[in-house]
Write an enzyme that holds these catalytic residues in place. Structure first.
Site, PDB file in Angstrom:
ATOM      1  N   SER A 177     -42.006  18.050  52.009  1.00  4.78           N
ATOM      2  CA  SER A 177     -40.812  17.516  52.659  1.00  4.78           C
ATOM      3  C   SER A 177     -40.114  18.599  53.452  1.00  4.78           C
ATOM      4  CB  SER A 177     -39.841  16.955  51.610  1.00  4.78           C
ATOM      5  OG  SER A 177     -38.606  16.596  52.202  1.00  4.78           O
ATOM      6  N   TYR A 192     -34.638  17.166  44.026  1.00  7.12           N
ATOM      7  CA  TYR A 192     -35.720  16.651  44.879  1.00  7.12           C
ATOM      8  C   TYR A 192     -36.280  17.764  45.756  1.00  7.12           C
ATOM      9  CZ  TYR A 192     -37.943  14.370  48.849  1.00  7.12           C
ATOM     10  OH  TYR A 192     -38.824  14.006  49.843  1.00  7.12           O
TER      11      TYR A 192
END
Length: 301
Positions: A177, A192
């Site tokens: 990501s 996250y």
């Protein structure tokens, strides 16, 4: 002399090109993924990027092992792909990675027995239900993110890797990501982002460990893609020039498999990464925090 030659070969094998859009990336031919093996395994295969990967790999002629927590969705996606590609073999594995990881790894080990899994796409991932300060995140949410994003990728890779080693060929793609790579921080989604940083480090280290053994490991770093996760995190409801659909992202991602250990497959994401690198960290931190605080305020209003 032999030792020196081996060292030079190793250096060439682990040479890393910049993950920014380059001329060579645009014009080089994609690899024939069938050369890795006749099967591909995709986690998180019933929605978003995972489902799009499954469709693109089917177009490449690869048989599929689809892994997701929802058996009904797995059956639906399997039927959709079979309708387009009736000659393909498809297996489904219903596994909730937020639960018993060891049991899930056992199911995957059983599914890959006797088949040549040449391509592994570790796509499964979850994030916060909303923008939250670290101290506000419930214990079960923390545990779930760690199990799915960190343990899930680790144990699926361990289940599939031995077969690749025996055949001396394979490609492992871990979906990272931009939250952990492109920007220096991702406030209010800290856990996250931290798990995705682990995925990046895992991928690079495995790339170095196994490159000379015929296995290509890569961390793909998307920015926003028009998925359910992006809708939750960034209120993104549709694709645009800088936010590709899962299908457009997967088309670009397939072309990069087997090359650099880290890449940003979609062209507009690479352009954004270029600009981000020109800005000081303090400015990017303030920008990310302002966005997260605004989203948090919208939910709490």
């Amino acid at each position: 002399m032999l030792i020196q030659t081996n060292i030079l070969e190793a250096i060439k094998a682990i040479k890393v090109s910049d993950p920014i859009l380059s001329r060579s990336t645009l014009i080089r031919s994609p690899k024939n993924l069938n050369n890795y093996g006749s099967w591909a395994l995709i986690t998180g295969a019933t929605d978003g990027i995972g489902k799009a990967f499954a469709n693109q790999l089917a177009r490449q002629g690869l048989n599929l092992i689809l892994v997701s927590r929802n058996l009904n969705k797995l059956k639906t996606v399997s039927a959709e792909i079979r309708a387009q590609f009736p000659h393909l073999k498809i297996k489904v594995v219903a596994q909730d990675f937020s639960g018993n990881i060891s049991a899930g790894a056992g199911l995957i080990e059983e599914a890959v027995k006797g088949v040549e899994v040449g391509v592994l796409i570790n796509n499964v991932g979850i994030t916060y239900p909303r923008a939250m300060y670290f101290h506000e995140v419930e214990e079960e949410v923390v545990k779930g993110i760690i199990r799915v994003n960190l343990k899930g990728t680790t144990w699926v890779t361990r289940a599939v890797l031995p077969g690749m080693l025996n055949r001396k060929r394979g490609a492992i793609v871990n979906v990272g990501s931009g939250a952990s790579i492109v920007v220096p921080s991702h406030p209010l989604y800290t856990i996250y982002a931290a798990t995705k940083a682990y995925i990046d480090k895992l991928s690079r280290s495995l790339y170095v460990e196994y490159k000379l053994r015929g296995i290509d490991v890569q961390c793909q770093v998307p920015l926003y893609v028009a998925t359910n996760l992006a809708s939750k995190v960034a209120s993104i409801e549709k694709s645009s020039m800088f936010v590709p659909s899962p299908e457009d992202y997967a088309k670009a991602a397939i072309r990069q498999i087997g090359y650099e250990p880290r890449c940003t497959p979609y062209w507009s994401h690479a352009v954004q990464w270029c600009f981000a690198r020109l800005l000081p960290d303090v400015l990017l931190d303030a920008w990310r925090l302002s966005i997260a605080l605004r989203r948090r305020a919208e939910v709490l209003a």
